[in-house]
Scaffold this motif. Structure first.
Motif, PDB file in Angstrom:
ATOM      1  N   LEU A  12       0.825  -1.207   0.000  1.00 34.64           N
ATOM      2  CA  LEU A  12       0.000   0.000   0.000  1.00 34.64           C
ATOM      3  C   LEU A  12       0.864   1.264   0.000  1.00 34.64           C
ATOM      4  CD1 LEU A  12      -2.681  -1.145   2.582  1.00 34.64           C
ATOM      5  CD2 LEU A  12      -3.123  -0.618   0.178  1.00 34.64           C
ATOM      6  N   PHE A  13       2.052   1.154   0.579  1.00 32.19           N
ATOM      7  CA  PHE A  13       2.944   2.319   0.628  1.00 32.19           C
ATOM      8  C   PHE A  13       3.329   2.788  -0.777  1.00 32.19           C
ATOM      9  CE2 PHE A  13       6.851   4.754   1.255  1.00 32.19           C
ATOM     10  CZ  PHE A  13       6.500   5.568   2.309  1.00 32.19           C
ATOM     11  N   GLY A  14       3.120   1.944  -1.770  1.00 30.75           N
ATOM     12  CA  GLY A  14       3.316   2.365  -3.152  1.00 30.75           C
ATOM     13  C   GLY A  14       2.553   3.637  -3.482  1.00 30.75           C
ATOM     14  N   ARG A  15       1.415   3.835  -2.817  1.00 31.49           N
ATOM     15  CA  ARG A  15       0.624   5.057  -3.056  1.00 31.49           C
ATOM     16  C   ARG A  15       1.265   6.273  -2.408  1.00 31.49           C
ATOM     17  NH1 ARG A  15      -5.492   3.985  -1.741  1.00 31.49           N
ATOM     18  NH2 ARG A  15      -5.548   6.117  -2.516  1.00 31.49           N
ATOM     19  N   HIS A  20       7.026  10.185  -0.986  1.00 37.64           N
ATOM     20  CA  HIS A  20       7.797   9.896   0.221  1.00 37.64           C
ATOM     21  C   HIS A  20       8.790   8.760   0.001  1.00 37.64           C
ATOM     22  CE1 HIS A  20       5.353  12.288   3.024  1.00 37.64           C
ATOM     23  NE2 HIS A  20       4.271  11.763   2.507  1.00 37.64           N
ATOM     24  N   THR A  21      10.020   8.927   0.507  1.00 37.91           N
ATOM     25  CA  THR A  21      10.946   7.811   0.674  1.00 37.91           C
ATOM     26  C   THR A  21      10.789   7.282   2.098  1.00 37.91           C
ATOM     27  OG1 THR A  21      12.702   9.297   1.409  1.00 37.91           O
ATOM     28  CG2 THR A  21      12.614   8.765  -0.958  1.00 37.91           C
ATOM     29  N   ILE A  22      11.277   6.046   2.328  1.00 36.87           N
ATOM     30  CA  ILE A  22      11.150   5.422   3.648  1.00 36.87           C
ATOM     31  C   ILE A  22      12.503   4.905   4.152  1.00 36.87           C
ATOM     32  CG2 ILE A  22      10.483   3.186   2.611  1.00 36.87           C
ATOM     33  CD1 ILE A  22       8.851   4.429   5.821  1.00 36.87           C
ATOM     34  N   LEU A  71      -3.915   9.759   8.154  1.00 35.48           N
ATOM     35  CA  LEU A  71      -3.955   9.006   6.899  1.00 35.48           C
ATOM     36  C   LEU A  71      -5.384   8.828   6.381  1.00 35.48           C
ATOM     37  CD1 LEU A  71      -1.181   6.311   7.480  1.00 35.48           C
ATOM     38  CD2 LEU A  71      -1.012   8.530   6.326  1.00 35.48           C
ATOM     39  N   ALA A  72      -6.368   8.969   7.260  1.00 41.14           N
ATOM     40  CA  ALA A  72      -7.755   8.879   6.809  1.00 41.14           C
ATOM     41  C   ALA A  72      -8.132  10.095   5.963  1.00 41.14           C
ATOM     42  CB  ALA A  72      -8.694   8.760   8.008  1.00 41.14           C
ATOM     43  N   ASP A  73      -7.618  11.266   6.337  1.00 38.35           N
ATOM     44  CA  ASP A  73      -8.056  12.481   5.660  1.00 38.35           C
ATOM     45  C   ASP A  73      -7.126  13.654   6.006  1.00 38.35           C
ATOM     46  OD1 ASP A  73      -9.408  14.456   4.366  1.00 38.35           O
ATOM     47  OD2 ASP A  73     -11.311  14.163   5.417  1.00 38.35           O
ATOM     48  N   ALA A  95      -4.277   0.605   9.146  1.00 38.08           N
ATOM     49  CA  ALA A  95      -3.577  -0.205  10.156  1.00 38.08           C
ATOM     50  C   ALA A  95      -2.359  -0.896   9.536  1.00 38.08           C
ATOM     51  CB  ALA A  95      -4.532  -1.233  10.750  1.00 38.08           C
ATOM     52  N   ASP A  96      -2.508  -1.379   8.298  1.00 39.12           N
ATOM     53  CA  ASP A  96      -1.388  -2.065   7.653  1.00 39.12           C
ATOM     54  C   ASP A  96      -0.269  -1.081   7.299  1.00 39.12           C
ATOM     55  OD1 ASP A  96      -2.783  -4.413   7.920  1.00 39.12           O
ATOM     56  OD2 ASP A  96      -3.351  -4.581   5.800  1.00 39.12           O
TER      57      ASP A  96
END
Ligand code: HEC
Length: 112
Positions: A12-15, A20-22, A71-73, A95-96
């Motif tokens: 999901l972090f692909g979005r 962003h980098t991690i 992250l919701a909004d 959560a993930d």
């Protein structure tokens, strides 16, 4: 009960990865680097990044609860933020992703 899945969160972090980098020490993009962001003060993770007044005014720390709301909004949580992201509507997705952020904070979250 379903346990948060950091591997699914990584997909999901692909979005997020457009902005962003991690990785540790990785550069900022449109948004700040997110390595070890969990439990940091809001608007501080990348010292060289120019955060908006809107995000700095939010205050607090990135607890799981605060991150879930963000992250919701993001544009409702911090009106005027530069994070132009519609949010993750599904609480399980959030959560993930939060589990994934935690997995990139281990061992560093308490060093500052
Ligand atoms: C379109 C670009 C974009 C996308 C997509 C995006 N962000 Fe952001 N993000 C930003 C920007 C820009 C900021 C800085 C906001 C400000 O200063 O107002 C930010 C800030 C943040 C912060 C605050 C960091 C700190 O140091 O306090 C977190 C956490 C964050 N984003 C997580 C995410 C996650 C997780 C995703 C994916 C679910 C995501 N973002 C998707 C652009 C984006």
């Amino acid at each position: 009960m379903r346990v948060a899945d950091s591997r699914r969160g990584g997909r999901l972090f692909g979005r997020c990865a457009a902005c962003h980098t991690i990785g540790p020490g990785a550069g900022d993009r449109n948004g700040p680097n997110l390595f070890a962001v969990m439990n940091k003060p809001v608007a501080s993770n990348s010292p060289r990044y120019g955060y908006t007044a809107a995000l700095r005014a939010l205050g607090g720390t990135w607890t799981p609860e605060a991150m879930d709301r963000w992250l919701a909004d993001p544009m409702t949580v911090a009106p005027g933020t530069r994070m132009r992201f519609e949010g993750l509507a599904d609480p399980l997705d959030r959560a993930d992703v939060i589990a994934y952020l935690h997995s990139h904070s281990a061992g560093t979250a308490s060093t500052r």
